[in-house]
Motif scaffolding. Structure first.
Motif, PDB file in Angstrom:
ATOM      1  N   LYS A  84      20.406  20.695  15.060  1.00  0.00           N
ATOM      2  CA  LYS A  84      19.712  19.465  15.426  1.00  0.00           C
ATOM      3  C   LYS A  84      20.026  18.379  14.413  1.00  0.00           C
ATOM      4  O   LYS A  84      20.419  18.666  13.274  1.00  0.00           O
ATOM      5  CB  LYS A  84      18.200  19.696  15.506  1.00  0.00           C
ATOM      6  CG  LYS A  84      17.555  20.071  14.185  1.00  0.00           C
ATOM      7  CD  LYS A  84      16.056  20.263  14.347  1.00  0.00           C
ATOM      8  CE  LYS A  84      15.402  20.671  13.036  1.00  0.00           C
ATOM      9  NZ  LYS A  84      13.935  20.838  13.193  1.00  0.00           N
ATOM     10  N   VAL A  85      19.830  17.140  14.825  1.00  0.00           N
ATOM     11  CA  VAL A  85      20.078  15.979  13.972  1.00  0.00           C
ATOM     12  C   VAL A  85      18.827  15.694  13.150  1.00  0.00           C
ATOM     13  O   VAL A  85      17.726  15.617  13.698  1.00  0.00           O
ATOM     14  CB  VAL A  85      20.471  14.752  14.817  1.00  0.00           C
ATOM     15  CG1 VAL A  85      20.674  13.529  13.922  1.00  0.00           C
ATOM     16  CG2 VAL A  85      21.735  15.036  15.615  1.00  0.00           C
ATOM     17  N   VAL A  86      18.994  15.553  11.854  1.00  0.00           N
ATOM     18  CA  VAL A  86      17.876  15.212  10.962  1.00  0.00           C
ATOM     19  C   VAL A  86      18.018  13.813  10.396  1.00  0.00           C
ATOM     20  O   VAL A  86      17.039  13.233   9.910  1.00  0.00           O
ATOM     21  CB  VAL A  86      17.758  16.241   9.823  1.00  0.00           C
ATOM     22  CG1 VAL A  86      17.361  17.609  10.387  1.00  0.00           C
ATOM     23  CG2 VAL A  86      19.048  16.355   9.037  1.00  0.00           C
ATOM     24  N   ASP A  87      19.219  13.259  10.412  1.00  0.00           N
ATOM     25  CA  ASP A  87      19.467  11.895   9.916  1.00  0.00           C
ATOM     26  C   ASP A  87      20.261  11.145  10.978  1.00  0.00           C
ATOM     27  O   ASP A  87      21.488  11.253  11.034  1.00  0.00           O
ATOM     28  CB  ASP A  87      20.233  11.939   8.592  1.00  0.00           C
ATOM     29  CG  ASP A  87      20.327  10.574   7.932  1.00  0.00           C
ATOM     30  OD1 ASP A  87      19.947   9.561   8.576  1.00  0.00           O
ATOM     31  OD2 ASP A  87      20.764  10.502   6.767  1.00  0.00           O
ATOM     32  N   PRO A  88      19.591  10.406  11.858  1.00  0.00           N
ATOM     33  CA  PRO A  88      20.309   9.744  12.953  1.00  0.00           C
ATOM     34  C   PRO A  88      21.367   8.760  12.472  1.00  0.00           C
ATOM     35  O   PRO A  88      22.439   8.657  13.074  1.00  0.00           O
ATOM     36  CB  PRO A  88      19.191   9.028  13.730  1.00  0.00           C
ATOM     37  CG  PRO A  88      17.940   9.752  13.355  1.00  0.00           C
ATOM     38  CD  PRO A  88      18.141  10.196  11.954  1.00  0.00           C
ATOM     39  N   ALA A  89      21.077   8.015  11.403  1.00  0.00           N
ATOM     40  CA  ALA A  89      22.047   7.037  10.910  1.00  0.00           C
ATOM     41  C   ALA A  89      23.324   7.727  10.433  1.00  0.00           C
ATOM     42  O   ALA A  89      24.438   7.287  10.740  1.00  0.00           O
ATOM     43  CB  ALA A  89      21.422   6.215   9.786  1.00  0.00           C
ATOM     44  N   ALA A  90      23.191   8.822   9.694  1.00  0.00           N
ATOM     45  CA  ALA A  90      24.380   9.538   9.215  1.00  0.00           C
ATOM     46  C   ALA A  90      25.138  10.181  10.367  1.00  0.00           C
ATOM     47  O   ALA A  90      26.382  10.239  10.347  1.00  0.00           O
ATOM     48  CB  ALA A  90      23.957  10.600   8.200  1.00  0.00           C
ATOM     49  N   ALA A  91      24.437  10.655  11.389  1.00  0.00           N
ATOM     50  CA  ALA A  91      25.101  11.270  12.536  1.00  0.00           C
ATOM     51  C   ALA A  91      25.929  10.260  13.319  1.00  0.00           C
ATOM     52  O   ALA A  91      26.927  10.634  13.952  1.00  0.00           O
ATOM     53  CB  ALA A  91      24.062  11.910  13.454  1.00  0.00           C
ATOM     54  N   ILE A  92      25.551   8.971  13.269  1.00  0.00           N
ATOM     55  CA  ILE A  92      26.298   7.942  13.987  1.00  0.00           C
ATOM     56  C   ILE A  92      27.384   7.332  13.108  1.00  0.00           C
ATOM     57  O   ILE A  92      28.497   7.060  13.574  1.00  0.00           O
ATOM     58  CB  ILE A  92      25.348   6.842  14.492  1.00  0.00           C
ATOM     59  CG1 ILE A  92      24.342   7.429  15.497  1.00  0.00           C
ATOM     60  CG2 ILE A  92      26.118   5.702  15.135  1.00  0.00           C
ATOM     61  CD1 ILE A  92      24.968   8.001  16.740  1.00  0.00           C
ATOM     62  N   VAL A  93      27.086   7.139  11.817  1.00  0.00           N
ATOM     63  CA  VAL A  93      27.997   6.405  10.933  1.00  0.00           C
ATOM     64  C   VAL A  93      29.033   7.334  10.295  1.00  0.00           C
ATOM     65  O   VAL A  93      30.216   6.989  10.219  1.00  0.00           O
ATOM     66  CB  VAL A  93      27.192   5.665   9.839  1.00  0.00           C
ATOM     67  CG1 VAL A  93      28.137   4.983   8.846  1.00  0.00           C
ATOM     68  CG2 VAL A  93      26.270   4.638  10.471  1.00  0.00           C
ATOM     69  N   ASN A  94      28.625   8.508   9.842  1.00  0.00           N
ATOM     70  CA  ASN A  94      29.514   9.352   9.038  1.00  0.00           C
ATOM     71  C   ASN A  94      30.515  10.151   9.857  1.00  0.00           C
ATOM     72  O   ASN A  94      31.525  10.597   9.309  1.00  0.00           O
ATOM     73  CB  ASN A  94      28.685  10.321   8.187  1.00  0.00           C
ATOM     74  CG  ASN A  94      27.845   9.593   7.154  1.00  0.00           C
ATOM     75  OD1 ASN A  94      28.053   8.403   6.891  1.00  0.00           O
ATOM     76  ND2 ASN A  94      26.891  10.290   6.565  1.00  0.00           N
ATOM     77  N   VAL A  95      30.264  10.374  11.132  1.00  0.00           N
ATOM     78  CA  VAL A  95      31.170  11.174  11.944  1.00  0.00           C
ATOM     79  C   VAL A  95      31.274  10.529  13.320  1.00  0.00           C
ATOM     80  O   VAL A  95      30.309   9.934  13.820  1.00  0.00           O
ATOM     81  CB  VAL A  95      30.657  12.631  12.038  1.00  0.00           C
ATOM     82  CG1 VAL A  95      29.315  12.696  12.730  1.00  0.00           C
ATOM     83  CG2 VAL A  95      31.656  13.524  12.734  1.00  0.00           C
TER      84      VAL A  95
END
Length: 276
Positions: free
Chosen positions: A94-105
């Motif tokens: 599951k995603v715990v950091d939405p910003a990192a899931a969109i920006v980092n990958v």
């Protein structure tokens, strides 16, 4: 003049309603919103409910926060003991950091899938066949750790990883079946040998007991005769002691003849049998 004011107010209200309608965004309970303003990450993550963005300037990306169940395609590899196997698994994350899931990958789902496949191949090469078949808990933990290490930077956490099935070649299945059959046969022979050993000890004890009391041997013989006589289609030959026959013959003769025959037959023994 009044009509112009009313028309202007109506136009302003319509424009306001149109602006609100174009700026309104609804984020569901299991989602989080990430806002990009002119291409840059702006503000905090938007919570579930009603949210407003600047039309034409802001762009809202919604990220699902639910646990995702992703099957890992079957991977073929060679174990440490040189056995070719095909192993498939399933990953829960599951995603715990939405910003990192969109920006980092670019695509966190695809990234997790590829990492899971690579880690599964690595686990196959490091493990033996017996571990894949019987020690899956340890392998699941190792596989989870291998996937979770790079996934932390993507704002994703691995909830658990499970190895579903291990497919073996037909030749290996037959070899394992022969090995199991041989092991069962070995255990059966050991059990039979132990039973024979215990039975022999009991028979030896019984023989010593019968040697002390000869009548017990005679009773055991009669029991055996009764067991054999239970079969109607069998012929039973019963040995009778010669002394008993001589006693019966002497019982039917006069006393004078008995004494004469007793002297003549003192050293003779004639075996006889009665057929039933």
């Amino acid at each position: 003049m009044l009509q112009e004011l009313l028309a202007a107010a109506a136009a302003t209200g319509s424009a306001g309603l149109l602006y609100v309608a174009s700026a309104a965004r609804i984020v569901k309970q299991y989602e989080r919103g990430v806002v990009f303003r002119l291409g840059r990450l702006h503000g905090d993550v938007r919570r579930p409910g009603f949210n407003l963005v600047v039309p034409g300037v802001d762009r809202l990306r919604k990220v699902n926060m639910q646990i995702v169940t992703m099957p890992v395609p079957a991977q073929e590899g060679i174990t440490r003991d040189n056995v070719t196997v095909r192993v498939d698994a399933v990953v829960y994350f599951k995603v715990v950091d939405p910003a990192a899931a969109i920006v980092n990958v670019e695509d966190y789902r695809f990234a997790v899938s590829q990492m899971a496949q690579t880690s599964l191949r690595s686990i196959i090469g490091k493990s033996e066949l017996d571990d894949l078949l019987s020690n899956r808990e340890k392998l699941n933990q190792g596989l989870e750790l291998m996937i979770d290490s790079p996934a932390v930077e993507w704002g994703v956490t691995i909830d658990r990883v499970e190895i579903k099935d291990v497919s073996l070649p037909d030749t290996m299945k037959r070899s394992m079946a022969r090995q199991a059959e041989a092991d069962r046969e070995r255990r059966a022979r050991l059990i039979n040998a132990d039973a024979e050993y215990q039975a022999s000890k009991k028979l030896a004890q019984a023989a010593h007991q019968m040697a002390d009391t000869p009548s017990a041997l005679q009773l055991r013989l009669l029991q055996t005769v009764m067991a054999v006589a239970a079969e109607k289609n069998s012929t039973l030959v019963l040995p009778i002691p010669v002394e008993l026959l001589r006693f019966l013959e002497k019982g039917g003769q006069p006393p004078a003849e008995r004494s004469a025959e007793a002297v003549e037959d003192a050293d003779e023994k004639v075996p006889r049998a009665v057929e039933q």
